[in-house]
Motif scaffolding. Sequence first.
Motif, mmCIF file in Angstrom:
data_model
loop_
_atom_site.group_PDB
_atom_site.id
_atom_site.type_symbol
_atom_site.label_atom_id
_atom_site.label_comp_id
_atom_site.label_asym_id
_atom_site.label_seq_id
_atom_site.Cartn_x
_atom_site.Cartn_y
_atom_site.Cartn_z
ATOM 1 N N ARG A 1 9.610 0.887 -1.475
ATOM 2 C CA ARG A 1 8.496 -0.063 -2.245
ATOM 3 C C ARG A 1 8.908 -1.509 -2.152
ATOM 4 N N LYS B 1 0.513 4.760 -0.507
ATOM 5 C CA LYS B 1 0.151 5.812 0.050
ATOM 6 C C LYS B 1 0.430 5.775 1.577
ATOM 7 N N VAL B 2 0.459 4.699 2.293
ATOM 8 C CA VAL B 2 0.839 4.550 3.565
ATOM 9 C C VAL B 2 2.085 3.803 3.851
ATOM 10 N N TYR C 1 0.815 -1.394 -0.016
ATOM 11 C CA TYR C 1 -0.121 0.035 0.082
ATOM 12 C C TYR C 1 0.850 1.155 -0.009
#
Length: 87
Positions: free
Chosen positions: A73, A15-16, A13
């Motif tokens: 990432r 965004k977080v 995820y």
Amino acid sequence: MDEDQGGVVANFYAKVGVAAIKVTSGSIKKGDLLHYKGHTTDFTAEVTSMEIERQPVEEAQAGDLVGVQVKERVRKKDKVYKVVERP
């Protein structure tokens, strides 16, 4: 230092900055050093925050799906190794 495979990334995820990790063997605890390794992923980070179903936990066992805060990432199917010191 040695490494034991402890899980695999099930989702990420962005965004977080959270990796959903399926724990496949042993356990993962806050403070553990994890090595994320995949086709384009290769970094090590300490577990500082982890949750199971949005509830903070201190430890996750084999079979659990745990969310772990990561600084870089990761991708689905990246392998997660627990860095351990052997005598």
